[in-house]
Design an enzyme around this catalytic site. Structure first.
Site, PDB file in Angstrom:
ATOM      1  N   ASN A   1      10.646  -0.882  14.843  1.00 34.07           N
ATOM      2  CA  ASN A   1      10.994  -2.072  14.107  1.00 34.07           C
ATOM      3  C   ASN A   1      11.933  -1.752  12.837  1.00 34.07           C
ATOM      4  O   ASN A   1      11.355  -1.135  12.006  1.00 34.07           O
ATOM      5  CB  ASN A   1       9.786  -2.907  13.675  1.00 34.07           C
TER       6      ASN A   1
ATOM      7  N   LYS B   1      13.206  -2.465  10.024  1.00 34.26           N
ATOM      8  CA  LYS B   1      13.474  -3.504   8.890  1.00 34.26           C
ATOM      9  C   LYS B   1      14.548  -3.314   8.207  1.00 34.26           C
ATOM     10  O   LYS B   1      15.217  -2.286   7.917  1.00 34.26           O
ATOM     11  CB  LYS B   1      11.952  -3.536   8.233  1.00 34.26           C
TER      12      LYS B   1
ATOM     13  N   HIS C   1       5.338 -11.602  13.365  1.00 35.00           N
ATOM     14  CA  HIS C   1       5.241 -10.180  12.492  1.00 35.00           C
ATOM     15  C   HIS C   1       4.409 -10.826  10.997  1.00 35.00           C
ATOM     16  O   HIS C   1       4.871 -12.092  10.820  1.00 35.00           O
ATOM     17  CB  HIS C   1       6.452  -9.836  12.193  1.00 35.00           C
TER      18      HIS C   1
ATOM     19  N   GLU D   1       5.116 -10.371   8.322  1.00 34.47           N
ATOM     20  CA  GLU D   1       6.197 -10.726   7.107  1.00 34.47           C
ATOM     21  C   GLU D   1       6.985 -12.042   7.223  1.00 34.47           C
ATOM     22  O   GLU D   1       7.100 -12.667   6.224  1.00 34.47           O
ATOM     23  CB  GLU D   1       7.333  -9.530   7.254  1.00 34.47           C
TER      24      GLU D   1
ATOM     25  N   GLU E   1      -1.464  -5.670  14.453  1.00 36.83           N
ATOM     26  CA  GLU E   1      -0.884  -4.854  13.229  1.00 36.83           C
ATOM     27  C   GLU E   1      -1.782  -5.558  11.815  1.00 36.83           C
ATOM     28  O   GLU E   1      -1.372  -6.702  11.373  1.00 36.83           O
ATOM     29  CB  GLU E   1       0.569  -5.484  12.902  1.00 36.83           C
TER      30      GLU E   1
ATOM     31  N   GLY F   1       3.144  -0.719   5.963  1.00 36.34           N
ATOM     32  CA  GLY F   1       3.979  -0.232   5.003  1.00 36.34           C
ATOM     33  C   GLY F   1       3.311   0.190   3.950  1.00 36.34           C
ATOM     34  O   GLY F   1       3.771   0.602   2.600  1.00 36.34           O
TER      35      GLY F   1
ATOM     36  N   SER G   1       1.506   1.633   9.576  1.00 35.99           N
ATOM     37  CA  SER G   1       1.610   2.955   8.908  1.00 35.99           C
ATOM     38  C   SER G   1       1.646   4.107  10.017  1.00 35.99           C
ATOM     39  O   SER G   1       0.630   5.192   9.998  1.00 35.99           O
ATOM     40  CB  SER G   1       0.601   3.304   7.736  1.00 35.99           C
TER      41      SER G   1
END
Ligand code: 13P
Length: 259
Positions: A10, A12, A98, A100, A168, A174, A214
């Site tokens: 992915n 980003k 996702h 985010e 996730e 992150g 991560s």
């Protein structure tokens, strides 16, 4: 039949040099030359701006994924991209759900379910992301949260054969704080049990449940050895300069190791 190992990158919207035409082209070049495990399915998700560039230059065995899709097949929806437009452009996958987008863009379980239905109706395969926040984990609600997220999708679709579920945990994305192998395996097993109970035995056996948050070249090997971990969705590490070549090799082989 064992489930085919699956690795998604992915890419980003990080600062340059990771989000430029040059950096994306370099990654594509490295991937094209990497001795990837042919038994592993590899899919990369560049920002929308670069989808056609990547599809044009990436070798045909590797698939391209959009990071988003709208829940309507057509209409006046400025800024959105439909499943049909993606398939017409040779794109076979999309990410949906996702964290985010759930957190920053306020996407609800229902909207994510509608998008999943629209993607499948438009012949796309879907990487469906689910996962709990740290507060939800600390209050013992992890399985409830992922079950709620899955139930919302189940209310709108019946066929899960074109879905990869990406677990996730939000607190691992992150942050450098990867889930332990026990934490990942526990949730992946629960997801598989949910599939068996709510969708069917075949879905439980065949659906890939991948882990994201991560993941790097050092921790991927041990995670990949867990019974219910069928691959990874990789963010930051998939963009490491000059490193994605070996990362994808490690992920594909599921062995881990030093760069
Ligand atoms: P990181 O690998 O950077 O933690 O991101 C994971 C992710 O969000 C993949 O979709």
């Amino acid at each position: 039949m064992p489930r085919q190992f699956f690795v998604g990158g992915n890419f980003k919207m990080f600062d340059p040099p990771n989000g430029t035409i040059k950096s994306i082209t370099d990654i594509v070049h490295n991937l094209n030359g990497a001795p990837l495990d042919p038994k592993t399915e590899v899919v990369v998700a560049p920002p929308a701006l670069f989808i056609l560039l990547v599809r044009e230059h990436l070798k045909a065995e590797l698939e391209v994924c959009s990071q988003n899709v709208f829940d309507k097949p057509n209409g006046a929806f400025t800024g959105e991209i439909s499943a049909e437009q993606l398939t017409d452009s040779g794109i076979k996958w999309t990410l949906i759900g996702h964290s985010e987008r759930r957190v920053v863009m306020g996407e609800t379980d229902e909207f994510i379910a509608s998008k999943t239905k629209a993607a499948l109706d438009g012949s796309l395969s879907v990487i469906l992301c689910i996962g709990e926040t740290l507060e939800q984990r600390d209050s013992g609600r992890t399985i409830d949260v992922v079950t709620r997220q899955l139930n919302a999708v189940k209310a709108k679709i019946g066929d899960w054969s074109k879905i990869v579920v990406a677990y996730e945990p939000v607190w691992a994305i992150g942050t450098g704080k990867v889930a332990t192998t026990e934490q990942a395996q526990e949730v992946h097993k629960a997801i598989r049990e949910w599939l068996g109970k709510e969708v069917g035995k075949e879905a439980a056996e065949k659906t890939r449940v991948i882990y994201g948050g991560s993941v790097n070249e050092k921790n991927c090997g041990e995670l990949a050895r867990q019974d219910d971990v069928d691959g990874f969705l990789v963010g930051g590490a998939s963009l490491k300069p000059a490193c994605e070549f070996c990362l994808f090799l490690f992920f594909s082989a599921g062995t881990g190791g030093e760069c």
